[in-house]
Design a protein around this motif. Sequence first.
Motif, PDB file in Angstrom:
ATOM      1  N   PRO A   1       0.798  -1.232   0.000  1.00  0.00           N
ATOM      2  CA  PRO A   1       0.000   0.000   0.000  1.00  0.00           C
ATOM      3  C   PRO A   1       0.825   1.274   0.000  1.00  0.00           C
ATOM      4  N   VAL A   2       2.047   1.203   0.497  1.00  0.00           N
ATOM      5  CA  VAL A   2       2.921   2.379   0.544  1.00  0.00           C
ATOM      6  C   VAL A   2       4.232   2.031  -0.159  1.00  0.00           C
ATOM      7  N   GLY A   3       4.728   2.964  -0.944  1.00  0.00           N
ATOM      8  CA  GLY A   3       5.984   2.729  -1.634  1.00  0.00           C
ATOM      9  C   GLY A   3       5.781   2.334  -3.080  1.00  0.00           C
TER      10      GLY A   3
ATOM     11  N   CYS B   1      -2.658  -3.814   0.114  1.00  0.00           N
ATOM     12  CA  CYS B   1      -1.900  -3.673  -1.135  1.00  0.00           C
ATOM     13  C   CYS B   1      -2.182  -2.295  -1.725  1.00  0.00           C
ATOM     14  N   ARG B   2      -1.671  -2.034  -2.918  1.00  0.00           N
ATOM     15  CA  ARG B   2      -1.804  -0.701  -3.504  1.00  0.00           C
ATOM     16  C   ARG B   2      -3.068  -0.526  -4.336  1.00  0.00           C
ATOM     17  N   PHE B   3      -3.948  -1.528  -4.373  1.00  0.00           N
ATOM     18  CA  PHE B   3      -5.157  -1.433  -5.182  1.00  0.00           C
ATOM     19  C   PHE B   3      -6.092  -0.333  -4.670  1.00  0.00           C
ATOM     20  N   LEU B   4      -6.752   0.331  -5.616  1.00  0.00           N
ATOM     21  CA  LEU B   4      -7.771   1.326  -5.314  1.00  0.00           C
ATOM     22  C   LEU B   4      -9.137   0.750  -5.657  1.00  0.00           C
ATOM     23  N   PHE B   5     -10.164   1.219  -4.982  1.00  0.00           N
ATOM     24  CA  PHE B   5     -11.510   0.721  -5.259  1.00  0.00           C
ATOM     25  C   PHE B   5     -12.550   1.743  -4.818  1.00  0.00           C
ATOM     26  N   VAL B   6     -13.756   1.584  -5.340  1.00  0.00           N
ATOM     27  CA  VAL B   6     -14.910   2.365  -4.903  1.00  0.00           C
ATOM     28  C   VAL B   6     -15.633   1.539  -3.842  1.00  0.00           C
ATOM     29  N   ASP B   7     -15.722   2.079  -2.646  1.00  0.00           N
ATOM     30  CA  ASP B   7     -16.387   1.377  -1.543  1.00  0.00           C
ATOM     31  C   ASP B   7     -17.902   1.519  -1.700  1.00  0.00           C
ATOM     32  N   GLU B   8     -18.539   0.441  -2.116  1.00  0.00           N
ATOM     33  CA  GLU B   8     -19.984   0.464  -2.341  1.00  0.00           C
ATOM     34  C   GLU B   8     -20.754  -0.177  -1.193  1.00  0.00           C
ATOM     35  N   SER B   9     -20.069  -0.456  -0.084  1.00  0.00           N
ATOM     36  CA  SER B   9     -20.772  -1.020   1.075  1.00  0.00           C
ATOM     37  C   SER B   9     -21.676   0.035   1.695  1.00  0.00           C
ATOM     38  N   LYS B  10     -22.775  -0.397   2.303  1.00  0.00           N
ATOM     39  CA  LYS B  10     -23.756   0.547   2.857  1.00  0.00           C
ATOM     40  C   LYS B  10     -23.167   1.430   3.947  1.00  0.00           C
ATOM     41  N   ASN B  11     -22.330   0.845   4.792  1.00  0.00           N
ATOM     42  CA  ASN B  11     -21.765   1.633   5.891  1.00  0.00           C
ATOM     43  C   ASN B  11     -20.352   2.127   5.610  1.00  0.00           C
TER      44      ASN B  11
ATOM     45  N   TRP C   1     -10.589  -3.719   2.308  1.00  0.00           N
ATOM     46  CA  TRP C   1      -9.701  -4.543   1.498  1.00  0.00           C
ATOM     47  C   TRP C   1     -10.148  -4.542   0.040  1.00  0.00           C
ATOM     48  N   CYS C   2      -9.179  -4.753  -0.854  1.00  0.00           N
ATOM     49  CA  CYS C   2      -9.526  -4.891  -2.261  1.00  0.00           C
ATOM     50  C   CYS C   2     -10.428  -6.104  -2.453  1.00  0.00           C
ATOM     51  N   SER C   3     -10.156  -7.165  -1.707  1.00  0.00           N
ATOM     52  CA  SER C   3     -10.942  -8.394  -1.791  1.00  0.00           C
ATOM     53  C   SER C   3     -10.754  -9.182  -0.510  1.00  0.00           C
ATOM     54  N   MET C   4     -11.836  -9.709   0.034  1.00  0.00           N
ATOM     55  CA  MET C   4     -11.726 -10.553   1.221  1.00  0.00           C
ATOM     56  C   MET C   4     -11.017 -11.867   0.886  1.00  0.00           C
ATOM     57  N   ASP C   5     -11.046 -12.262  -0.381  1.00  0.00           N
ATOM     58  CA  ASP C   5     -10.373 -13.496  -0.783  1.00  0.00           C
ATOM     59  C   ASP C   5      -8.866 -13.326  -0.843  1.00  0.00           C
ATOM     60  N   ASP C   6      -8.390 -12.099  -0.926  1.00  0.00           N
ATOM     61  CA  ASP C   6      -6.956 -11.851  -1.034  1.00  0.00           C
ATOM     62  C   ASP C   6      -6.433 -11.152   0.225  1.00  0.00           C
TER      63      ASP C   6
ATOM     64  N   ASP D   1     -15.773  10.430  -2.252  1.00  0.00           N
ATOM     65  CA  ASP D   1     -15.464  10.080  -0.870  1.00  0.00           C
ATOM     66  C   ASP D   1     -15.520   8.574  -0.644  1.00  0.00           C
ATOM     67  N   ARG D   2     -15.961   7.832  -1.639  1.00  0.00           N
ATOM     68  CA  ARG D   2     -15.963   6.372  -1.542  1.00  0.00           C
ATOM     69  C   ARG D   2     -14.742   5.731  -2.214  1.00  0.00           C
ATOM     70  N   VAL D   3     -13.897   6.518  -2.827  1.00  0.00           N
ATOM     71  CA  VAL D   3     -12.666   5.986  -3.410  1.00  0.00           C
ATOM     72  C   VAL D   3     -11.674   5.729  -2.277  1.00  0.00           C
ATOM     73  N   LYS D   4     -11.209   4.494  -2.184  1.00  0.00           N
ATOM     74  CA  LYS D   4     -10.331   4.104  -1.081  1.00  0.00           C
ATOM     75  C   LYS D   4      -9.144   3.297  -1.590  1.00  0.00           C
ATOM     76  N   GLY D   5      -8.146   3.174  -0.727  1.00  0.00           N
ATOM     77  CA  GLY D   5      -7.012   2.314  -0.988  1.00  0.00           C
ATOM     78  C   GLY D   5      -7.073   1.106  -0.086  1.00  0.00           C
ATOM     79  N   CYS D   6      -6.698  -0.052  -0.616  1.00  0.00           N
ATOM     80  CA  CYS D   6      -6.704  -1.285   0.166  1.00  0.00           C
ATOM     81  C   CYS D   6      -5.699  -1.181   1.323  1.00  0.00           C
ATOM     82  N   GLY D   7      -6.058  -1.766   2.451  1.00  0.00           N
ATOM     83  CA  GLY D   7      -5.155  -1.767   3.596  1.00  0.00           C
ATOM     84  C   GLY D   7      -4.012  -2.748   3.479  1.00  0.00           C
TER      85      GLY D   7
END
Length: 206
Positions: free
Chosen positions: A29-31, A166-176, A181-186, A158-164
Amino acid sequence: METVEDVTRMHLVGGNLALDFVNTRTGPPVGPSDDDVLTGYPELVAWGAYAGVLTTSEAAALRRLSRDDPDGADATLSRALRTRDHLDEIFRPLAAGGAPSTSALARLRDDEADALGHAQLEGGSTYAWVWRADRTLARPLRPVVHAAVQLLTAGALDRVKGCGGCRFLFVDESKNRSRRWCSMDDCGTAEKMRRYVAARRVRARR
C-alpha cells in the motif's frame, strides 16, 4: 515476466474501469510497485478484453494491427503507462483524503478530448459515447479515460479508497462504507490469517 494469461488472472475489484486500470500495477500500500501485468501491447489488449472494453473481434483486429505496426504498438504501450501514471496521481491522493494535482487533471482533460474525438453517440431513450468505429491502436485506452472523467465528475469520490493490504484502489460500495480490502479473498484473508497467528502467539506465551 507477466504473460497474457497472467492478465486474466487479475481480480477486477476497483468498481470503476479507470481504477481497475490503475490496479494493473501491484505492490504494497505504501511505496513503489513490485509487479506490472502490462509488459507489452498484447497484454494491454488482453486486459481490455478481460475488462470488457474490447470484444473478441476487436481484440483480434488490434493484435493484427500491432503485428503490422510494432513501433506504433510500442508507442501506444508507452502512452498507456503514462496514462496509468496520471490516473494514479489523480485517484491515489483522493483515496487518502487529498486532492489531485492540476497537471494530472490537465493531462486527463487532454486524453478525454482525444478519446471523444474517436467516439460517437449511440442510444435510444438515452445516449452514450461508444468507440466501436475506432480502429486505432489506442482503442483500449479510450473507455478507461472516459471512465476516469465520469468518476471525477459524477461519482462519489469520498468512496474511493485504498486497500489496507496492497496498492489497489476501489470504490467502496458497502452501505456503511466499511470496506477496507480490495478483496476478502486476497488481502482480507491475509489479514485474518495474520491476526490468527498473532492471537495464537499471545495464547502460547500465557
